[in-house]
Motif scaffolding. Sequence first.
Motif, mmCIF file in Angstrom:
data_model
loop_
_atom_site.group_PDB
_atom_site.id
_atom_site.type_symbol
_atom_site.label_atom_id
_atom_site.label_comp_id
_atom_site.label_asym_id
_atom_site.label_seq_id
_atom_site.Cartn_x
_atom_site.Cartn_y
_atom_site.Cartn_z
ATOM 1 N N GLY A 7 48.642 46.494 50.002
ATOM 2 C CA GLY A 7 47.568 45.924 50.801
ATOM 3 C C GLY A 7 46.233 46.593 50.540
ATOM 4 O O GLY A 7 45.195 45.923 50.444
ATOM 5 N N LEU A 8 46.237 47.921 50.413
ATOM 6 C CA LEU A 8 45.012 48.654 50.117
ATOM 7 C C LEU A 8 44.473 48.278 48.739
ATOM 8 O O LEU A 8 43.271 48.006 48.586
ATOM 9 N N GLU A 9 45.345 48.262 47.744
ATOM 10 C CA GLU A 9 44.900 47.945 46.388
ATOM 11 C C GLU A 9 44.408 46.505 46.280
ATOM 12 O O GLU A 9 43.458 46.227 45.544
ATOM 13 N N SER A 10 45.018 45.598 47.005
ATOM 14 C CA SER A 10 44.559 44.210 46.992
ATOM 15 C C SER A 10 43.176 44.093 47.608
ATOM 16 O O SER A 10 42.315 43.346 47.114
ATOM 17 N N SER A 11 42.932 44.823 48.688
ATOM 18 C CA SER A 11 41.616 44.825 49.304
ATOM 19 C C SER A 11 40.562 45.375 48.358
ATOM 20 O O SER A 11 39.466 44.824 48.234
ATOM 21 N N VAL A 12 40.885 46.470 47.672
ATOM 22 C CA VAL A 12 39.955 47.039 46.697
ATOM 23 C C VAL A 12 39.676 46.042 45.582
ATOM 24 O O VAL A 12 38.531 45.862 45.145
ATOM 25 N N SER A 13 40.700 45.367 45.108
ATOM 26 C CA SER A 13 40.543 44.418 44.009
ATOM 27 C C SER A 13 39.627 43.267 44.394
ATOM 28 O O SER A 13 38.731 42.892 43.628
ATOM 29 N N GLU A 32 41.329 48.261 40.244
ATOM 30 C CA GLU A 32 40.056 48.222 39.534
ATOM 31 C C GLU A 32 40.179 47.427 38.238
ATOM 32 O O GLU A 32 39.259 46.694 37.857
ATOM 33 N N ARG A 33 41.286 47.552 37.565
ATOM 34 C CA ARG A 33 41.467 46.814 36.318
ATOM 35 C C ARG A 33 41.591 45.319 36.579
ATOM 36 O O ARG A 33 41.084 44.500 35.812
ATOM 37 N N TYR A 34 42.286 44.946 37.640
ATOM 38 C CA TYR A 34 42.349 43.530 38.014
ATOM 39 C C TYR A 34 40.950 42.990 38.302
ATOM 40 O O TYR A 34 40.578 41.893 37.848
ATOM 41 N N ALA A 35 40.158 43.728 39.080
ATOM 42 C CA ALA A 35 38.819 43.267 39.446
ATOM 43 C C ALA A 35 37.907 43.165 38.229
ATOM 44 O O ALA A 35 37.142 42.201 38.090
ATOM 45 N N GLN A 36 37.944 44.151 37.355
ATOM 46 C CA GLN A 36 37.118 44.113 36.157
ATOM 47 C C GLN A 36 37.512 42.953 35.255
ATOM 48 O O GLN A 36 36.647 42.252 34.709
ATOM 49 N N MET A 37 38.802 42.756 35.073
ATOM 50 C CA MET A 37 39.272 41.660 34.228
ATOM 51 C C MET A 37 38.850 40.308 34.791
ATOM 52 O O MET A 37 38.310 39.452 34.078
ATOM 53 N N LEU A 38 39.075 40.106 36.088
ATOM 54 C CA LEU A 38 38.761 38.816 36.703
ATOM 55 C C LEU A 38 37.260 38.560 36.704
ATOM 56 O O LEU A 38 36.819 37.425 36.470
ATOM 57 N N SER A 39 36.450 39.579 36.945
ATOM 58 C CA SER A 39 34.994 39.386 36.949
ATOM 59 C C SER A 39 34.480 39.017 35.558
ATOM 60 O O SER A 39 33.618 38.137 35.417
ATOM 61 N N MET A 40 34.993 39.663 34.517
ATOM 62 C CA MET A 40 34.570 39.336 33.150
ATOM 63 C C MET A 40 34.969 37.903 32.790
ATOM 64 O O MET A 40 34.159 37.137 32.244
ATOM 65 N N ARG A 52 48.976 37.423 42.668
ATOM 66 C CA ARG A 52 48.770 36.135 43.327
ATOM 67 C C ARG A 52 47.279 35.828 43.476
ATOM 68 O O ARG A 52 46.841 34.697 43.255
ATOM 69 N N PHE A 53 46.492 36.836 43.853
ATOM 70 C CA PHE A 53 45.050 36.618 43.990
ATOM 71 C C PHE A 53 44.432 36.254 42.637
ATOM 72 O O PHE A 53 43.565 35.376 42.555
ATOM 73 N N PHE A 54 44.883 36.899 41.573
ATOM 74 C CA PHE A 54 44.313 36.644 40.255
ATOM 75 C C PHE A 54 44.570 35.202 39.818
ATOM 76 O O PHE A 54 43.631 34.476 39.470
ATOM 77 N N TRP A 55 45.823 34.786 39.842
ATOM 78 C CA TRP A 55 46.102 33.448 39.328
ATOM 79 C C TRP A 55 45.698 32.353 40.308
ATOM 80 O O TRP A 55 45.559 31.186 39.915
ATOM 81 N N ALA A 56 45.492 32.702 41.587
ATOM 82 C CA ALA A 56 45.032 31.701 42.545
ATOM 83 C C ALA A 56 43.516 31.507 42.486
ATOM 84 O O ALA A 56 43.016 30.394 42.708
ATOM 85 N N PHE A 57 42.774 32.583 42.187
ATOM 86 C CA PHE A 57 41.319 32.493 42.223
ATOM 87 C C PHE A 57 40.712 32.198 40.858
ATOM 88 O O PHE A 57 39.646 31.595 40.777
ATOM 89 N N ALA A 58 41.355 32.626 39.785
ATOM 90 C CA ALA A 58 40.788 32.438 38.448
ATOM 91 C C ALA A 58 40.489 30.975 38.128
ATOM 92 O O ALA A 58 39.444 30.678 37.537
#
Length: 268
Positions: free
Chosen positions: A25-31, A134-142, A191-197
């Motif tokens: 939950g914490l890591e998902s919030s950070v992402s 952080e890697r999920y967030a950086q990847m998705l933002s790029m 789930r957040f990555f493939w749902a939001f991308a």
Amino acid sequence: AVLNVALGTFTRVFSDFERYHTKSGLESSVSVKLFLALVVNSALIPVLVFANISKFDFIPYLFQGPYEDFEMDWYQTVSSTLSFTLVVNAAVFPLTALGNAGARAFSRFAFADGALTQRQLNKMYEGNAFDLSERYAQMLSMVFVSLCFQAAMPALVPVTALFCFAVYREAKYTLLRHSKKPPAYDETMARFFWAFAPSAAFFKLFFTLWMVSYASVPNLGVNIDPVPDALATISEGEDGGQFDFSSRFENGNGAIAFFAFLALVVWT
């Protein structure tokens, strides 16, 4: 680029205040927070600051720029700035992770002999935390930004592809050589990555439609009469102006993006 790296630390500090019950939950919030912060800082702010929309002139600092539309100077100024920012991010993100791993290795080399207790020595060899959020967030933002502006800046696609390859190699090396064993995450971040991308498709089609329907873009010579007639009631401004929707859709420049956007909205 420095701020984008620092945002990772800031979002983690703020997420810690939310007191999540699980590590996932914490890591998902950070992402999620870091993804939004990176998109705003890297892409949204340059676009809004340089845009000139008189209807929003009551907002300070934003929408008061020199460009009312995607004119030629916009590409030379805003597009080049945004492209350069993403190229720098593509290099800085993996290099920062490698730098942290290298600093830890140098610390062991320089100070291991001076450890007074076994606990201090064990701490030096423990390794860094592998921040998957952080890697999920950086990847998705790029990926998100490059897809949104693909029509105007097609070079961002191979840059993002090289970034994905570099991040994969960096993460593999960092995880196996310089990191502690990460916790057992659940599927929340994935789930957040493939749902939001896929939502990047909406923004990509919108930006493409607005860019190619600009008045100075050469006409394809294909007229779509029903569309401009339907938009004539909500069009305003001079012919070919910022909010002259009827003139924008009178030719077929934006037809593909328009009908693809319409089909995507209806299907979803």
